[in-house]
Design a protein around this motif. Structure first.
Motif, short mmCIF file in Angstrom:
data_model
loop_
_atom_site.label_atom_id
_atom_site.label_comp_id
_atom_site.label_asym_id
_atom_site.label_seq_id
_atom_site.Cartn_x
_atom_site.Cartn_y
_atom_site.Cartn_z
N PHE A 1 0.83 -1.21 0.00
CA PHE A 1 0.00 0.00 0.00
C PHE A 1 0.86 1.26 0.00
CE2 PHE A 1 -2.29 -3.44 1.96
CZ PHE A 1 -3.57 -3.34 1.45
N ARG B 1 1.30 0.62 6.34
CA ARG B 1 0.22 -0.08 7.03
C ARG B 1 0.71 -1.32 7.78
NH1 ARG B 1 -5.25 -0.14 3.36
NH2 ARG B 1 -5.10 1.95 2.52
N PRO C 1 1.01 -1.92 14.23
CA PRO C 1 1.97 -1.33 15.17
C PRO C 1 2.26 -2.20 16.40
CG PRO C 1 -0.11 -0.10 15.18
CD PRO C 1 -0.18 -1.08 14.05
N TRP C 2 1.37 -3.15 16.71
CA TRP C 2 1.57 -3.98 17.90
C TRP C 2 2.36 -5.24 17.59
CZ3 TRP C 2 -3.09 -2.72 15.69
CH2 TRP C 2 -3.70 -3.72 14.94
N LEU D 1 2.15 -11.93 8.72
CA LEU D 1 0.69 -11.76 8.65
C LEU D 1 0.03 -12.60 7.55
CD1 LEU D 1 -1.84 -10.19 9.69
CD2 LEU D 1 -1.41 -8.55 7.86
N TRP E 1 10.03 -2.65 16.78
CA TRP E 1 8.65 -2.22 16.59
C TRP E 1 8.57 -1.31 15.37
CZ3 TRP E 1 5.58 -5.02 19.39
CH2 TRP E 1 5.92 -5.39 20.68
N HIS F 1 7.26 1.52 14.93
CA HIS F 1 7.48 2.95 15.18
C HIS F 1 8.95 3.28 15.34
CE1 HIS F 1 8.51 3.15 19.50
NE2 HIS F 1 7.68 2.14 19.67
N ASP G 1 -8.00 1.02 7.63
CA ASP G 1 -6.93 0.60 6.72
C ASP G 1 -6.27 -0.68 7.19
OD1 ASP G 1 -7.42 2.72 5.12
OD2 ASP G 1 -5.62 3.86 5.63
N LEU G 2 -6.14 -0.81 8.51
CA LEU G 2 -5.47 -2.01 9.03
C LEU G 2 -6.37 -3.24 8.86
CD1 LEU G 2 -3.66 -0.67 12.22
CD2 LEU G 2 -2.79 -0.97 9.91
N GLU H 1 -8.33 -3.58 6.45
CA GLU H 1 -8.21 -3.89 5.03
C GLU H 1 -6.92 -4.67 4.74
OE1 GLU H 1 -9.71 -1.00 1.88
OE2 GLU H 1 -7.54 -0.90 1.66
N VAL H 2 -5.85 -4.29 5.43
CA VAL H 2 -4.59 -5.01 5.25
C VAL H 2 -4.78 -6.48 5.59
CG1 VAL H 2 -2.29 -5.35 6.22
CG2 VAL H 2 -3.04 -3.06 5.59
N ALA H 3 -5.41 -6.72 6.73
CA ALA H 3 -5.62 -8.11 7.14
C ALA H 3 -6.43 -8.85 6.08
CB ALA H 3 -6.34 -8.14 8.49
N HIS I 1 -7.09 -12.70 5.72
CA HIS I 1 -7.87 -12.86 6.94
C HIS I 1 -9.26 -12.27 6.73
CE1 HIS I 1 -4.24 -14.29 8.69
NE2 HIS I 1 -3.61 -13.17 8.39
N LYS J 1 -6.94 -10.59 14.75
CA LYS J 1 -5.71 -10.09 14.12
C LYS J 1 -5.61 -8.57 14.21
CE LYS J 1 -4.51 -14.12 12.39
NZ LYS J 1 -3.40 -14.88 12.93
N VAL J 2 -6.75 -7.88 14.15
CA VAL J 2 -6.67 -6.42 14.09
C VAL J 2 -7.48 -5.72 15.19
CG1 VAL J 2 -7.04 -4.38 12.66
CG2 VAL J 2 -6.33 -6.52 11.59
N PRO K 1 -6.34 -6.23 19.16
CA PRO K 1 -5.06 -5.58 19.47
C PRO K 1 -5.08 -4.08 19.25
CG PRO K 1 -4.79 -7.22 17.70
CD PRO K 1 -6.19 -7.33 18.19
N ALA K 2 -5.77 -3.62 18.20
CA ALA K 2 -5.79 -2.17 17.93
C ALA K 2 -6.59 -1.43 19.00
CB ALA K 2 -6.38 -1.91 16.55
N ALA L 1 3.87 -2.21 25.05
CA ALA L 1 5.27 -1.87 24.78
C ALA L 1 5.45 -1.40 23.34
CB ALA L 1 6.16 -3.08 25.04
N TRP L 2 4.52 -1.75 22.49
CA TRP L 2 4.65 -1.38 21.07
C TRP L 2 4.35 0.08 20.82
CZ3 TRP L 2 -0.13 0.19 19.11
CH2 TRP L 2 -1.26 -0.27 19.81
N GLN L 3 3.76 0.74 21.82
CA GLN L 3 3.48 2.16 21.63
C GLN L 3 4.71 2.98 21.91
OE1 GLN L 3 0.01 2.87 24.11
NE2 GLN L 3 -1.25 2.99 22.28
N LYS L 4 4.75 4.16 21.30
CA LYS L 4 5.89 5.04 21.50
C LYS L 4 6.05 5.45 22.94
CE LYS L 4 5.35 6.73 17.27
NZ LYS L 4 5.16 7.66 16.19
#
Lengths: 255, 250
Positions: free
Chosen positions: A82, A86, A89-90, A99, A131, A133, B149-150, B152-154, B159, B168-169, B172-173, B247-250
């Motif tokens: 894309f 995309r 992020p986790w 994926l 990660w 980010h 969008d995420l 849609e990615v899946a 998926h 999957k999305v 977790p999101a 932990a994946w967040q900034k």
């Protein structure tokens, strides 16, 4: 050369204000194995829509999309890159690349192997455990490419993948993509609004225009690689396509 | 700011607060029964522990709290996520939610007593109501805000089932928002636990009412501190888990 994908009389429309708007009409396209095709056209003409049909993101179309290659359970015929990477992020980088493998009948070790191979292909092995980010925009986009390659698609769909990157990064990634393409022999359908990019990369550039849209002109780029970005042959082709594109704007497509 | 500096500052701030309070209480401006000094708390604590009240009340309140928290959180998240995924269901229940939402948990006390009696179940029920709504709205909003969008990615990567989309999305999101709701509920739970016990269910709240009836304000303060400490510990532990999960967040 063998054909990989054959799209015949593809039409697609959607309803807006109770009126049926036809976006694509009677579009025909055959992709050969290992071929690199760029698609250019006015914005809003339906370039992305075409990729979305192939990626299975929309089912409201008529016509045929035939995959002419033997189907294999551990691959996917199409995969998509894309404009924005995309990434999820986790998920760490390697996990992101997995994926598309998650629905396939492969054991865990095999999936990890496929993902790290794809990661190696985009030359980011060091980033497996990071990660998203923590990566730069260009790196994220390369992970997006790795994620698409990991499912070993017959046709790689790329929807303006470098459109959001700065010029230097974009050129770097274009060369990187050409290397990956050479190494993997994948067929690529590459949508872009950047004519220089389309010509520099592709074997064939298709101009998608009209309302409803179809392939109006086809340009064969018979310039041997590695190509000079500002070489006379490319410049000539670029200007030819630019003229074709600006004509197509007056042709009535949405701006 | 370094971590050590932040800790030092927070300790200094707390000590300053306690000193001013202590000074005011001892100054004789008001009677010490009205504003007991914080230094009276340790004595009160020792005597309450010796009498066996403190342990008993803390355990009782903790049990109401945990049961209410568990039920309210699980149901709140479950309903919130489901409503976000089922717009039609959400639309048909919109007014029911609007009417039920503003009712304070404590307004349910009469029904709690009629339905369950003056017992632990009643307390847990009342506590769970407040926590339910917090988690319901947090989960609802979090799921509604998931980046399309995420999803849609899946889908583009195979998926396509609702279950895959969810695991999957969507979940977790939405996790940061859901955890935010859980944390708010953690605090809200302690507020209602005390109120729910004021009408006679054994626990910290009930003991506070008893003590205030005897003008044993130092004991009241002791239990206020106890609630503060219990909340502090639960919140601290929760944040540790939260930081790991996010932990994946900034």
């Amino acid at each position: 050369m063998a054909k990989v994908i054959e799209i015949s009389s593809l039409s697609l429309g959607f309803e807006r204000d109770k009126q049926l708007l036809t976006v694509l009409e009677d579009l025909n396209l055959a992709v050969e194995k290992g071929e690199f095709i760029s698609i250019v056209g006015p914005s809003g003409v339906g370039k992305s829509t075409l990729l979305r049909v192939l990626a299975g993101l929309t089912s409201a179309f008529t016509g045929d999309v035939n995959v002419l290659i033997e189907k294999s359970k551990d691959k996917r015929p199409f995969s998509m890159v894309f404009q924005e990477a995309r990434l999820l992020p986790w998920r760490k980088v390697l996990h992101n690349i997995m994926l598309g493998l998650e629905g396939l009948p492969l054991d865990k070790a095999h999936k990890e192997k496929r993902a790290s191979d794809a990661l190696q292909l985009v030359d980011l092995t060091d980033c497996a455990d990071r990660w998203p980010h923590e990566l730069s925009g260009g790196q994220r986009q390369r992970i997006g490419i790795a994620r698409a390659l990991a499912v070993e698609p017959d046709l790689l769909l790329m929807d303006e993948p470098f459109g959001a990157l700065d010029a230097i990064t974009r050129q770097g990634l274009q060369d990187e993509l050409l290397r990956i393409w050479r190494e993997t022999g994948k067929s690529i359908l590459f949508v872009t609004h950047d004519i220089d990019e389309a010509v520099y990369l592709a074997d064939r550039v298709l101009l998608l225009a009209g309302s409803p849209a179809h392939v109006t002109t086809e340009y064969n780029i018979e310039v041997p690689r590695p190509r000079q970005r500002d070489g006379a042959e490319l410049v000539k082709l670029i200007s030819e396509i630019r003229t074709g594109l600006s004509d197509s704007y007056s042709y009535g497509a949405g701006i | 700011m370094s971590k050590a500096k932040a800790i030092t500052l927070s300790v200094v701030g707390l000590l300053a607060f306690l000193s001013i309070w202590e000074g005011f209480s001892r100054s004789g401006v008001v009677k010490q029964t009205l504003v007991p000094p914080p230094s009276s708390v340790p004595t009160a604590l020792i005597s309450e522990i010796e009498l066996g009240f403190w342990q008993e009340m803390v355990m009782a309140s903790l049990s109401h709290y945990s049961v209410g928290l568990l039920i309210g959180s699980v149901l709140g998240i479950l309903f919130g996520v489901s409503m976000a995924l089922m717009p039609r269901m959400a639309a048909s229940l919109a007014w029911t939610v609007r009417i039920l939402r503003p009712i304070p948990p404590l307004a349910w006390i009469p029904f709690a007593i009629i339905w369950f009696g003056v017992n632990e179940t009643s307390a847990a029920f009342i506590i769970s109501i407040g926590i339910f709504w917090i988690n319901y709205f947090a989960a609802l909003t979090a799921v509604q805000a998931v980046d399309k969008d995420l999803i849609e990615v899946a889908k583009a990567f195979g998926h396509r089932t609702a279950y895959a989309r969810l695991t999957k999305v969507i979940l977790p999101a939405a996790l940061p928002g859901i955890l935010g709701g859980l944390r708010t509920g953690l605090g809200q739970g302690w507020m209602t636990v005390i109120a729910a016990e004021l009408f006679g269910i054994p626990g910290i709240g009930q003991r506070m009412i008893e003590a205030s009836g005897l003008l044993a304000t130092d004991v009241v303060i002791l239990y206020m501190f106890t609630i503060g400490a219990l909340y502090g510990v639960t919140d601290y532990l929760f944040v540790q888990v939260q930081e790991r999960l996010l932990a994946w967040q900034k």
